[in-house]
Design a protein around this motif. Structure first.
Motif, PDB file in Angstrom:
ATOM      1  N   HIS A  19     -12.603  38.861 -21.342  1.00  0.00           N
ATOM      2  CA  HIS A  19     -13.096  38.430 -22.656  1.00  0.00           C
ATOM      3  C   HIS A  19     -12.869  36.925 -22.811  1.00  0.00           C
ATOM      4  O   HIS A  19     -11.771  36.419 -22.586  1.00  0.00           O
ATOM      5  N   LEU A  20     -13.924  36.215 -23.192  1.00  0.00           N
ATOM      6  CA  LEU A  20     -13.830  34.765 -23.385  1.00  0.00           C
ATOM      7  C   LEU A  20     -13.830  34.387 -24.857  1.00  0.00           C
ATOM      8  O   LEU A  20     -13.059  33.546 -25.293  1.00  0.00           O
ATOM      9  N   GLY A  21     -14.718  34.962 -25.630  1.00  0.00           N
ATOM     10  CA  GLY A  21     -14.872  34.614 -27.036  1.00  0.00           C
ATOM     11  C   GLY A  21     -16.201  35.142 -27.536  1.00  0.00           C
ATOM     12  O   GLY A  21     -16.644  36.210 -27.132  1.00  0.00           O
ATOM     13  N   HIS A  22     -16.865  34.347 -28.400  1.00  0.00           N
ATOM     14  CA  HIS A  22     -18.143  34.758 -28.985  1.00  0.00           C
ATOM     15  C   HIS A  22     -19.096  33.571 -29.024  1.00  0.00           C
ATOM     16  O   HIS A  22     -18.668  32.420 -29.015  1.00  0.00           O
ATOM     17  N   VAL A  23     -20.381  33.869 -29.099  1.00  0.00           N
ATOM     18  CA  VAL A  23     -21.393  32.822 -29.209  1.00  0.00           C
ATOM     19  C   VAL A  23     -22.081  32.969 -30.566  1.00  0.00           C
ATOM     20  O   VAL A  23     -22.372  34.075 -31.011  1.00  0.00           O
ATOM     21  N   PHE A  24     -22.280  31.816 -31.228  1.00  0.00           N
ATOM     22  CA  PHE A  24     -22.894  31.770 -32.554  1.00  0.00           C
ATOM     23  C   PHE A  24     -24.079  30.815 -32.521  1.00  0.00           C
ATOM     24  O   PHE A  24     -24.145  29.912 -31.699  1.00  0.00           O
ATOM     25  N   GLU A  25     -24.991  30.993 -33.456  1.00  0.00           N
ATOM     26  CA  GLU A  25     -26.208  30.185 -33.493  1.00  0.00           C
ATOM     27  C   GLU A  25     -26.077  29.030 -34.486  1.00  0.00           C
ATOM     28  O   GLU A  25     -26.993  28.761 -35.262  1.00  0.00           O
ATOM     29  N   ASP A  26     -24.959  28.344 -34.464  1.00  0.00           N
ATOM     30  CA  ASP A  26     -24.748  27.207 -35.364  1.00  0.00           C
ATOM     31  C   ASP A  26     -24.253  25.971 -34.611  1.00  0.00           C
ATOM     32  O   ASP A  26     -23.541  25.144 -35.143  1.00  0.00           O
ATOM     33  N   GLY A  27     -24.653  25.860 -33.354  1.00  0.00           N
ATOM     34  CA  GLY A  27     -24.219  24.750 -32.510  1.00  0.00           C
ATOM     35  C   GLY A  27     -25.202  23.591 -32.518  1.00  0.00           C
ATOM     36  O   GLY A  27     -26.239  23.633 -33.187  1.00  0.00           O
ATOM     37  N   PRO A  28     -24.880  22.560 -31.768  1.00  0.00           N
ATOM     38  CA  PRO A  28     -25.728  21.359 -31.722  1.00  0.00           C
ATOM     39  C   PRO A  28     -26.918  21.526 -30.770  1.00  0.00           C
ATOM     40  O   PRO A  28     -26.997  22.499 -30.024  1.00  0.00           O
ATOM     41  N   ASN A  29     -27.806  20.560 -30.814  1.00  0.00           N
ATOM     42  CA  ASN A  29     -28.897  20.495 -29.837  1.00  0.00           C
ATOM     43  C   ASN A  29     -28.295  20.212 -28.473  1.00  0.00           C
ATOM     44  O   ASN A  29     -27.214  19.654 -28.393  1.00  0.00           O
ATOM     45  N   PRO A  30     -28.887  20.586 -27.404  1.00  0.00           N
ATOM     46  CA  PRO A  30     -30.257  21.066 -27.286  1.00  0.00           C
ATOM     47  C   PRO A  30     -30.410  22.580 -27.439  1.00  0.00           C
ATOM     48  O   PRO A  30     -31.520  23.069 -27.545  1.00  0.00           O
ATOM     49  N   THR A  31     -29.316  23.359 -27.480  1.00  0.00           N
ATOM     50  CA  THR A  31     -29.449  24.818 -27.499  1.00  0.00           C
ATOM     51  C   THR A  31     -29.306  25.421 -28.896  1.00  0.00           C
ATOM     52  O   THR A  31     -29.786  26.523 -29.126  1.00  0.00           O
ATOM     53  N   GLY A  32     -28.582  24.746 -29.772  1.00  0.00           N
ATOM     54  CA  GLY A  32     -28.297  25.310 -31.085  1.00  0.00           C
ATOM     55  C   GLY A  32     -27.233  26.389 -31.046  1.00  0.00           C
ATOM     56  O   GLY A  32     -26.993  27.070 -32.032  1.00  0.00           O
ATOM     57  N   LEU A  33     -26.559  26.532 -29.902  1.00  0.00           N
ATOM     58  CA  LEU A  33     -25.530  27.558 -29.738  1.00  0.00           C
ATOM     59  C   LEU A  33     -24.133  26.952 -29.762  1.00  0.00           C
ATOM     60  O   LEU A  33     -23.936  25.806 -29.392  1.00  0.00           O
ATOM     61  N   ARG A  34     -23.175  27.771 -30.205  1.00  0.00           N
ATOM     62  CA  ARG A  34     -21.761  27.395 -30.154  1.00  0.00           C
ATOM     63  C   ARG A  34     -21.023  28.520 -29.450  1.00  0.00           C
ATOM     64  O   ARG A  34     -20.808  29.587 -29.992  1.00  0.00           O
ATOM     65  N   HIS A  35     -20.660  28.258 -28.195  1.00  0.00           N
ATOM     66  CA  HIS A  35     -19.847  29.201 -27.441  1.00  0.00           C
ATOM     67  C   HIS A  35     -18.401  28.913 -27.850  1.00  0.00           C
ATOM     68  O   HIS A  35     -17.825  27.910 -27.446  1.00  0.00           O
ATOM     69  N   CYS A  36     -17.848  29.768 -28.680  1.00  0.00           N
ATOM     70  CA  CYS A  36     -16.497  29.605 -29.221  1.00  0.00           C
ATOM     71  C   CYS A  36     -15.545  30.375 -28.310  1.00  0.00           C
ATOM     72  O   CYS A  36     -15.506  31.608 -28.339  1.00  0.00           O
ATOM     73  N   ILE A  37     -14.774  29.649 -27.488  1.00  0.00           N
ATOM     74  CA  ILE A  37     -14.041  30.257 -26.379  1.00  0.00           C
ATOM     75  C   ILE A  37     -12.527  30.105 -26.577  1.00  0.00           C
ATOM     76  O   ILE A  37     -12.039  29.042 -26.953  1.00  0.00           O
ATOM     77  N   ASN A  38     -11.810  31.158 -26.286  1.00  0.00           N
ATOM     78  CA  ASN A  38     -10.353  31.103 -26.307  1.00  0.00           C
ATOM     79  C   ASN A  38      -9.887  30.205 -25.167  1.00  0.00           C
ATOM     80  O   ASN A  38     -10.212  30.467 -24.001  1.00  0.00           O
ATOM     81  N   GLY A  39      -9.144  29.165 -25.486  1.00  0.00           N
ATOM     82  CA  GLY A  39      -8.682  28.236 -24.463  1.00  0.00           C
ATOM     83  C   GLY A  39      -7.810  28.888 -23.410  1.00  0.00           C
ATOM     84  O   GLY A  39      -7.843  28.506 -22.239  1.00  0.00           O
ATOM     85  N   VAL A  40      -7.049  29.891 -23.790  1.00  0.00           N
ATOM     86  CA  VAL A  40      -6.162  30.573 -22.846  1.00  0.00           C
ATOM     87  C   VAL A  40      -6.965  31.347 -21.797  1.00  0.00           C
ATOM     88  O   VAL A  40      -6.442  31.671 -20.728  1.00  0.00           O
ATOM     89  N   ALA A  41      -8.239  31.612 -22.059  1.00  0.00           N
ATOM     90  CA  ALA A  41      -9.095  32.317 -21.097  1.00  0.00           C
ATOM     91  C   ALA A  41      -9.671  31.375 -20.054  1.00  0.00           C
ATOM     92  O   ALA A  41     -10.334  31.816 -19.117  1.00  0.00           O
TER      93      ALA A  41
END
Length: 165
Positions: free
Chosen positions: A136-158
């Motif tokens: 398990h790494l974390g989750h991806v949300f659709e509120d990130g910057p260009n160019p993808t508009g995604l925010r892969h929110c990842i646990n640093g310990v992973a």
């Protein structure tokens, strides 16, 4: 007579179910099928190789506390790899400061990150895990910057960081 009308109205109102304002919510978790990954180990083998916090996040799908990761402020060039199996997951140039307290990336290394649906907190989220070991790494949300508009929110310990040469 009034009593019978009141009972009939009560039954009528209780039996009507409006769905116009219902949100998609998880009522129960469906048992997931065990997935096969290239790296397969028993829980005791993972516990021997990982720290307690790594095991808790990678193998039990926990979330580390925000703003605790040593990788949060890392600005070096390199690659972020899975802490369990060293699969390259994110390039440093895709990392950005989301202000959320977890390392965030706008793009993964294609084919190395897998996705699943997660209803653990009562609504649908997209969970990310390592495509090689299933960690398990974390989750991806659709509120990130260009160019993808995604925010892969990842646990640093992973993650482990491998500096560019």
């Amino acid at each position: 007579m009034k009593f019978k009308i009141a009972i009939a109205l009560l039954v009528l109102f209780v039996s009507c179910k409006g769905t116009s304002q219902e949100k998609e919510m998880a009522k129960e978790t469906k048992p997931s099928q065990k997935k096969e990954f290239a790296v397969q180990k028993t829980n005791s083998e993972w516990k021997k190789e990982l720290t307690d916090s790594q095991y808790y996040v990678l193998r039990e799908a926990a979330t580390e506390n925000p703003f605790t990761s040593e990788l949060l402020k890392n600005k070096e060039k390199g690659t972020y790899v899975c802490a369990a199996c060293a699969t390259p997951l994110f390039k440093s140039y895709t990392k950005f400061d989301s202000g959320t307290g977890w390392p965030s990336f706008y793009e993964e290394i294609k084919g190395n990150v897998a996705y699943d649906v997660d209803y653990k907190i009562g609504y649908k989220r997209t969970e990310e895990h390592c495509a090689t070991c299933g960690g398990h790494l974390g989750h991806v949300f659709e509120d990130g910057p260009n160019p993808t508009g995604l925010r892969h929110c990842i646990n640093g310990v992973a993650l482990d960081f491998v500096p560019a040469e």
